[in-house]
Design a protein around this motif. Sequence first.
Motif, PDB file in Angstrom:
ATOM      1  N   VAL A  19       0.838  -1.211   0.000  1.00  0.00           N
ATOM      2  CA  VAL A  19       0.000   0.000   0.000  1.00  0.00           C
ATOM      3  C   VAL A  19       0.867   1.252   0.000  1.00  0.00           C
ATOM      4  N   ARG A  20       1.975   1.224   0.731  1.00  0.00           N
ATOM      5  CA  ARG A  20       2.826   2.409   0.868  1.00  0.00           C
ATOM      6  C   ARG A  20       3.977   2.450  -0.144  1.00  0.00           C
ATOM      7  N   LEU A  21       3.989   1.513  -1.101  1.00  0.00           N
ATOM      8  CA  LEU A  21       5.042   1.488  -2.115  1.00  0.00           C
ATOM      9  C   LEU A  21       4.651   2.383  -3.289  1.00  0.00           C
ATOM     10  N   SER A  22       5.558   3.258  -3.697  1.00  0.00           N
ATOM     11  CA  SER A  22       5.259   4.215  -4.758  1.00  0.00           C
ATOM     12  C   SER A  22       5.248   3.556  -6.132  1.00  0.00           C
ATOM     13  N   ARG A  23       4.638   4.229  -7.088  1.00  0.00           N
ATOM     14  CA  ARG A  23       4.704   3.798  -8.489  1.00  0.00           C
ATOM     15  C   ARG A  23       6.177   3.765  -8.913  1.00  0.00           C
ATOM     16  N   GLY A  24       6.618   2.654  -9.462  1.00  0.00           N
ATOM     17  CA  GLY A  24       8.012   2.512  -9.849  1.00  0.00           C
ATOM     18  C   GLY A  24       8.938   2.161  -8.705  1.00  0.00           C
ATOM     19  N   GLY A  25       8.379   1.995  -7.500  1.00  0.00           N
ATOM     20  CA  GLY A  25       9.186   1.700  -6.325  1.00  0.00           C
ATOM     21  C   GLY A  25       9.690   0.264  -6.287  1.00  0.00           C
ATOM     22  N   ILE A  26      10.620   0.008  -5.374  1.00  0.00           N
ATOM     23  CA  ILE A  26      11.217  -1.314  -5.208  1.00  0.00           C
ATOM     24  C   ILE A  26      10.826  -1.890  -3.844  1.00  0.00           C
ATOM     25  N   LEU A  27      10.284  -3.100  -3.855  1.00  0.00           N
ATOM     26  CA  LEU A  27       9.966  -3.826  -2.637  1.00  0.00           C
ATOM     27  C   LEU A  27      10.925  -5.002  -2.534  1.00  0.00           C
ATOM     28  N   ALA A  28      11.742  -5.020  -1.479  1.00  0.00           N
ATOM     29  CA  ALA A  28      12.701  -6.100  -1.246  1.00  0.00           C
ATOM     30  C   ALA A  28      12.161  -7.004  -0.143  1.00  0.00           C
ATOM     31  N   VAL A  29      11.993  -8.299  -0.459  1.00  0.00           N
ATOM     32  CA  VAL A  29      11.349  -9.235   0.467  1.00  0.00           C
ATOM     33  C   VAL A  29      12.268 -10.416   0.744  1.00  0.00           C
ATOM     34  N   THR A  30      12.471 -10.690   2.032  1.00  0.00           N
ATOM     35  CA  THR A  30      13.193 -11.890   2.463  1.00  0.00           C
ATOM     36  C   THR A  30      12.215 -12.817   3.172  1.00  0.00           C
ATOM     37  N   ALA A  31      12.318 -14.126   2.887  1.00  0.00           N
ATOM     38  CA  ALA A  31      11.547 -15.136   3.614  1.00  0.00           C
ATOM     39  C   ALA A  31      12.516 -16.194   4.114  1.00  0.00           C
ATOM     40  N   THR A  32      12.570 -16.388   5.423  1.00  0.00           N
ATOM     41  CA  THR A  32      13.461 -17.401   5.987  1.00  0.00           C
ATOM     42  C   THR A  32      12.715 -18.670   6.399  1.00  0.00           C
ATOM     43  N   ASP A  33      11.401 -18.696   6.212  1.00  0.00           N
ATOM     44  CA  ASP A  33      10.636 -19.916   6.527  1.00  0.00           C
ATOM     45  C   ASP A  33      10.656 -20.837   5.306  1.00  0.00           C
ATOM     46  N   THR A  34      11.828 -21.386   5.025  1.00  0.00           N
ATOM     47  CA  THR A  34      12.016 -22.169   3.801  1.00  0.00           C
ATOM     48  C   THR A  34      11.321 -23.527   3.849  1.00  0.00           C
ATOM     49  N   ALA A  35      11.143 -24.089   5.031  1.00  0.00           N
ATOM     50  CA  ALA A  35      10.568 -25.438   5.122  1.00  0.00           C
ATOM     51  C   ALA A  35       9.177 -25.534   4.487  1.00  0.00           C
ATOM     52  N   PRO A  36       8.234 -24.624   4.764  1.00  0.00           N
ATOM     53  CA  PRO A  36       6.942 -24.698   4.075  1.00  0.00           C
ATOM     54  C   PRO A  36       7.066 -24.481   2.565  1.00  0.00           C
ATOM     55  N   LEU A  37       7.824 -23.468   2.158  1.00  0.00           N
ATOM     56  CA  LEU A  37       7.932 -23.139   0.738  1.00  0.00           C
ATOM     57  C   LEU A  37       8.641 -24.227  -0.063  1.00  0.00           C
ATOM     58  N   ALA A  38       9.559 -24.948   0.569  1.00  0.00           N
ATOM     59  CA  ALA A  38      10.307 -25.992  -0.132  1.00  0.00           C
ATOM     60  C   ALA A  38       9.661 -27.368  -0.009  1.00  0.00           C
ATOM     61  N   GLY A  39       8.485 -27.446   0.624  1.00  0.00           N
ATOM     62  CA  GLY A  39       7.718 -28.685   0.590  1.00  0.00           C
ATOM     63  C   GLY A  39       7.845 -29.585   1.793  1.00  0.00           C
TER      64      GLY A  39
ATOM     65  N   ASN B 143      11.083 -31.866  -4.270  1.00  0.00           N
ATOM     66  CA  ASN B 143      11.984 -32.613  -5.155  1.00  0.00           C
ATOM     67  C   ASN B 143      13.206 -31.741  -5.454  1.00  0.00           C
ATOM     68  N   HIS B 144      13.978 -32.069  -6.483  1.00  0.00           N
ATOM     69  CA  HIS B 144      15.221 -31.324  -6.735  1.00  0.00           C
ATOM     70  C   HIS B 144      14.967 -29.859  -7.090  1.00  0.00           C
ATOM     71  N   MET B 145      13.740 -29.525  -7.536  1.00  0.00           N
ATOM     72  CA  MET B 145      13.400 -28.141  -7.903  1.00  0.00           C
ATOM     73  C   MET B 145      12.740 -27.369  -6.779  1.00  0.00           C
ATOM     74  N   MET B 146      12.751 -27.906  -5.568  1.00  0.00           N
ATOM     75  CA  MET B 146      11.941 -27.345  -4.488  1.00  0.00           C
ATOM     76  C   MET B 146      12.246 -25.879  -4.201  1.00  0.00           C
ATOM     77  N   HIS B 147      13.500 -25.464  -4.338  1.00  0.00           N
ATOM     78  CA  HIS B 147      13.828 -24.077  -3.993  1.00  0.00           C
ATOM     79  C   HIS B 147      13.406 -23.102  -5.091  1.00  0.00           C
ATOM     80  N   GLU B 148      13.482 -23.508  -6.340  1.00  0.00           N
ATOM     81  CA  GLU B 148      12.947 -22.638  -7.393  1.00  0.00           C
ATOM     82  C   GLU B 148      11.422 -22.584  -7.305  1.00  0.00           C
ATOM     83  N   ILE B 149      10.798 -23.726  -7.030  1.00  0.00           N
ATOM     84  CA  ILE B 149       9.344 -23.759  -6.855  1.00  0.00           C
ATOM     85  C   ILE B 149       8.936 -22.863  -5.690  1.00  0.00           C
ATOM     86  N   GLY B 150       9.639 -22.978  -4.555  1.00  0.00           N
ATOM     87  CA  GLY B 150       9.324 -22.163  -3.383  1.00  0.00           C
ATOM     88  C   GLY B 150       9.464 -20.683  -3.662  1.00  0.00           C
TER      89      GLY B 150
END
Length: 379
Positions: free
Chosen positions: A156-176, A193-200
Amino acid sequence: MNARFMNTDFMDILIEGNAKFYASRDMAGKISKKLEVFYNPIMKFNRDVSILLLNNLGEKNLQACDLMAGSGVRSLRFITELKSGIVDRLIVNDYNEKFEELFKKNLELNNIDHKKSNVHIYSMDANKLLLESNGFDYIDIDPFGSPNDFLENAIVRLSRGGILAVTATDTAPLAGTFPDACQRKYWAKPLNNHMMHEIGLRILIRKVQLLGAQHEKALLPIYSYFKDHYFRVFFKCVKGKKECDRTLQQHKYLLYCNNCQSFWFSKINHGMCCNNDMEQAGPLWTGDLWNKTLAKKISDADKNNKFLNMICEESNIDAIGFYDIHSLAKKHKFAIPNYEQLLIVLNKKGKSSRTHFSEHGIKTKLNVRELMKEIHALL
């Protein structure tokens, strides 16, 4: 005693990049959100990339926000390492009643005059700060765990053309590892599987894009990666309904065959291969993970960094997903070929590269049967 007083006599002075900062003596090898001052040395590379990206993005006079600053080292590095004129105003925040005092001491430690710099220090709840702000051109979300609680208000507070940098350290759910948790938190099915991190990574991107679409903001990845224990994505905000619609059209399912290890993408979550139902992951983002020009600039800025160089090469491959050569060799009973020789052969058929997602991975536009044919010809 003043409740906000922080005695730095019992802290070490640490150095990261060009910045000096105070941190508790028992912190260097210990990571916990319960620490009085949170500093994670493993995330140095995360901060390195932030500096490289902003220095090569071509943007000027940014209104920037370090939303959960911890020790404040990221902001200190912004002040001491970013090129002149990139950040006009910097908001540094951490929900710690002693943070303002600590960060001022860190500014003094780096010979920075707080009163003369356009740096504003807060110790507020992150969402409260976002909602009470006038908006930002750059917002960095680097929480302990999932970024979910902060995404909507940041968007909501990100401007038009702005950059949002996001880190997620909860890899276990995202990687399956915990698929039910991934469904709840990221609205998609992962695959272990072998692609779990790209999928996540692609599931995380889609979640952020769905939240952005509600506010007619298309959030397009310009630099993304998985490393150590975390996912990291930099999004560029493009305002408009049509751009949001185009983004949503690139949300699909990955279908994967456990027998021959073929995979492809579909708008529906079902497919057949080798006379069996395929496994499915998603929905997930099937667009680019990188802006190719930016990836090259970042790589060129640190030519000796193999990880950044690999991402630069990978960004030029117009393919989603990859093959794990060791996994294929085990499944189909063949000797593992020399990777460099294999890439030379594959590049005659079209662009191919190694991938930062896996030390045994090859990213190529060839399907599994075409890849196997080239491998057998090489052996």
